[in-house]
Write a protein that holds these residues in place. Structure first.
Motif, mmCIF file in Angstrom:
data_model
loop_
_atom_site.group_PDB
_atom_site.id
_atom_site.type_symbol
_atom_site.label_atom_id
_atom_site.label_comp_id
_atom_site.label_asym_id
_atom_site.label_seq_id
_atom_site.Cartn_x
_atom_site.Cartn_y
_atom_site.Cartn_z
ATOM 1 N N THR A 1 -18.608 -12.828 30.615
ATOM 2 C CA THR A 1 -17.712 -11.960 31.363
ATOM 3 C C THR A 1 -16.478 -11.653 30.533
ATOM 4 O O THR A 1 -15.912 -12.531 29.902
ATOM 5 N N PRO B 1 -17.127 -1.048 36.210
ATOM 6 C CA PRO B 1 -18.084 -1.052 37.324
ATOM 7 C C PRO B 1 -18.323 0.381 37.790
ATOM 8 O O PRO B 1 -17.467 1.244 37.632
ATOM 9 N N LEU C 1 -18.310 -0.697 43.231
ATOM 10 C CA LEU C 1 -16.945 -0.986 43.676
ATOM 11 C C LEU C 1 -16.734 -0.669 45.156
ATOM 12 O O LEU C 1 -15.823 -1.203 45.788
ATOM 13 N N TRP D 1 -13.603 -5.787 50.266
ATOM 14 C CA TRP D 1 -13.300 -6.954 49.441
ATOM 15 C C TRP D 1 -12.291 -7.851 50.134
ATOM 16 O O TRP D 1 -11.353 -7.368 50.781
ATOM 17 N N VAL E 1 -8.959 -2.181 37.054
ATOM 18 C CA VAL E 1 -9.953 -3.253 37.086
ATOM 19 C C VAL E 1 -9.881 -3.966 35.732
ATOM 20 O O VAL E 1 -10.090 -3.348 34.691
ATOM 21 N N TRP F 1 -14.916 -7.929 36.348
ATOM 22 C CA TRP F 1 -15.784 -7.863 37.522
ATOM 23 C C TRP F 1 -17.093 -8.547 37.180
ATOM 24 O O TRP F 1 -17.436 -8.724 36.012
ATOM 25 N N GLU G 1 -20.682 -10.992 39.089
ATOM 26 C CA GLU G 1 -21.403 -11.561 40.215
ATOM 27 C C GLU G 1 -21.591 -13.051 39.961
ATOM 28 O O GLU G 1 -21.913 -13.458 38.847
ATOM 29 N N LYS H 1 -20.197 -10.862 44.730
ATOM 30 C CA LYS H 1 -19.513 -10.074 43.717
ATOM 31 C C LYS H 1 -18.029 -10.412 43.700
ATOM 32 O O LYS H 1 -17.467 -10.799 44.724
ATOM 33 N N TRP H 2 -17.407 -10.243 42.529
ATOM 34 C CA TRP H 2 -15.970 -10.459 42.399
ATOM 35 C C TRP H 2 -15.360 -9.377 41.511
ATOM 36 O O TRP H 2 -16.037 -8.770 40.689
ATOM 37 N N VAL H 3 -14.066 -9.156 41.712
ATOM 38 C CA VAL H 3 -13.298 -8.197 40.914
ATOM 39 C C VAL H 3 -11.923 -8.792 40.657
ATOM 40 O O VAL H 3 -11.358 -9.466 41.529
ATOM 41 N N THR I 1 -8.188 -7.321 39.709
ATOM 42 C CA THR I 1 -7.402 -6.093 39.579
ATOM 43 C C THR I 1 -5.985 -6.441 39.152
ATOM 44 O O THR I 1 -5.489 -7.539 39.415
#
Length: 194
Positions: A4, A23, A28, A32, A118, A121, A123, A130-132, A134
């Motif tokens: 990642t 992404p 997206l 969330w 972003v 991001w 998984e 899923k994650w993000v 920001t």
């Protein structure tokens, strides 16, 4: 998490990461749950959610599946009250790709704006969660800050959180490293206990 990439924001002096892939808009487009933040405004809030929904593109030249506009709906509760508050806005793509966005409020918040990006991001392996990550640029009303999002209301696994923090701390930008050190857990009813 080993492969990642967490990139510095474009407003950083560190420069972009050549290996970073953005992404897609469909990926997206979720509701969330904000699990961690360095933004002081979330310190007194709980159940913070951000829902991104694609809007029709700004022109016929933009393919619908990679729209350059998102409806942005934030909802949250205070720590001591059940009332749900909302903040509505529209995100317009900024720069190339769909990793940078300029937010503008709706209604009486139309005078408010901010820039967000972003930074990472992915998984969680074996869970489908899923994650993000920001990053929000400084505004007249708020300092610059970083948020972690989880698709799952239960939040992120401790090892995911730790891996993201380590990658943020390694970004060649002093501001991002400071934000990584200022992160706190945002309360989510029903979330995993750390």
């Amino acid at each position: 998490m080993a492969d990642t990439i967490i990139r510095p924001p474009t407003f950083s002096k560190a420069g972009p990461s050549a290996d970073f892939i953005l992404p897609t808009i469909p990926w997206l487009s979720e509701t969330w749950h904000v699990t961690h933040s360095s933004l002081p405004m979330w310190n007194s809030k709980r159940n913070v959610q951000i829902k991104y929904t694609p809007l029709p593109p700004s022109s016929d030249a933009v393919p619908a599946e990679s729209s350059d506009r998102l409806d942005d709906l934030v909802s949250y509760q205070s720590l001591s009250n059940a009332k749900v508050h909302t903040i509505e806005g529209v995100d317009a793509a900024s720069g190339e790709g769909r990793g940078e966005w300029d937010w503008r409020g709706k209604g009486w918040l139309k005078i408010a704006s901010s820039h967000w990006e972003v930074l990472g991001w992915g998984e969680e392996e074996g869970t489908g969660n899923k994650w993000v990550v920001t990053c929000f640029a400084k505004t007249l009303f708020t300092p610059a800050g970083v948020d972690f999002y989880s698709k799952d209301q239960g939040g992120l696994r401790p090892e995911t959180i730790e891996a993201i923090k380590q990658k943020l701390a390694a970004v060649e930008d002093a501001g991002i490293r400071k934000m990584a050190g200022d992160l706190f857990e945002v309360k989510i009813d029903g979330a995993r206990q750390m």
